[in-house]
Every structure is written in C-alpha cells, then in structure tokens.
Design a protein around this motif. Sequence first.
Motif, PDB file in Angstrom:
ATOM      1  N   SER A   1      40.242  34.596  35.866  1.00 56.31           N
ATOM      2  CA  SER A   1      39.201  34.691  36.897  1.00 56.31           C
ATOM      3  C   SER A   1      39.649  35.721  37.923  1.00 56.31           C
ATOM      4  CB  SER A   1      39.008  33.336  37.581  1.00 56.31           C
ATOM      5  OG  SER A   1      40.163  33.001  38.327  1.00 56.31           O
ATOM      6  N   GLU A   2      38.725  36.143  38.761  1.00 61.75           N
ATOM      7  CA  GLU A   2      39.051  37.166  39.754  1.00 61.75           C
ATOM      8  C   GLU A   2      40.157  36.688  40.691  1.00 61.75           C
ATOM      9  OE1 GLU A   2      36.901  40.021  43.076  1.00 61.75           O
ATOM     10  OE2 GLU A   2      35.731  38.463  42.097  1.00 61.75           O
ATOM     11  N   ALA A   3      40.093  35.449  41.138  1.00 60.41           N
ATOM     12  CA  ALA A   3      41.100  34.909  42.053  1.00 60.41           C
ATOM     13  C   ALA A   3      42.473  34.852  41.376  1.00 60.41           C
ATOM     14  CB  ALA A   3      40.685  33.524  42.530  1.00 60.41           C
ATOM     15  N   ASP A   4      42.512  34.352  40.137  1.00 58.80           N
ATOM     16  CA  ASP A   4      43.785  34.281  39.408  1.00 58.80           C
ATOM     17  C   ASP A   4      44.349  35.678  39.145  1.00 58.80           C
ATOM     18  OD1 ASP A   4      43.749  31.528  39.341  1.00 58.80           O
ATOM     19  OD2 ASP A   4      42.943  31.402  37.295  1.00 58.80           O
ATOM     20  N   ALA A   5      43.480  36.599  38.763  1.00 60.22           N
ATOM     21  CA  ALA A   5      43.913  37.960  38.472  1.00 60.22           C
ATOM     22  C   ALA A   5      44.511  38.609  39.720  1.00 60.22           C
ATOM     23  CB  ALA A   5      42.752  38.790  37.938  1.00 60.22           C
TER      24      ALA A   5
END
Length: 121
Positions: A100-104
């Motif tokens: 996900s964008e946050a994890d990335a």
Amino acid sequence: MAFDKDNIIAQLKEASITELNDLVKSIEDEFDVSAAAPVAAAGASGDDSATKDSYDVELTEAGQEKIKVIKAVRDITGLGLKDAKDLVDGAPKAVKEGASEADANDIKDKLEAVGATVTLK
C-alpha cells in the motif's frame, strides 16, 4: 491494381516537407480522418498514476552503509542474512511488491534512513 508499398516508401523519402504536408491534408480530406493525436488519450494516462493503490518498492542502490541496509532489509522482509545480502548485492531489486502507499513510503523511509536509494514503482 497492385499496392507497391516499397515504391510508395521510396517516393515519400524523396518528397519535400511541403509535398508531405499536402499529402497528409489530401488524405485527411479524402478519408475524413485527422492525423492529430487524440488529446483525451494523453489525459487518461495521467489519471492512472493518481489512482494507483499498490506500489513496488525497489532498492536502486545500497549506498555507503551496505551492512545497515542489509539489516534494514532483513527487518522489513523477514529474510535470512544470506537472502537479504543477495537482495542488496543484486540491486536494483524489488524489496516489496504490491505494498500500500503508506507501507511503501514507510519502507522507503527506513531504507533511505540507512543510506540506500529507493524507487517506488
């Protein structure tokens, strides 16, 4: 009537810009088409990046602190020492795919904090 493609291409190579421009206009008029690129297609490709919901985190370069990067890769991926070292040595390589964008962004921040160069795709 035979269509001699090679002859037509040879004639086009020898034509001047003005002659080619006249040819394009004539073809547009004859077949009721336009040689202009569709504007909507360019806009649609820009929208795809805005709606992206998964990212691949790629380790582009290990940097000066290779050991710290290997430790960070182990923490992020759960890989063993040898596998993490192989991943770092094989850069550019994906550390995490489909994040996900946050994890990335979190992974990117952790790796950049230890001196690695990271790209999100």
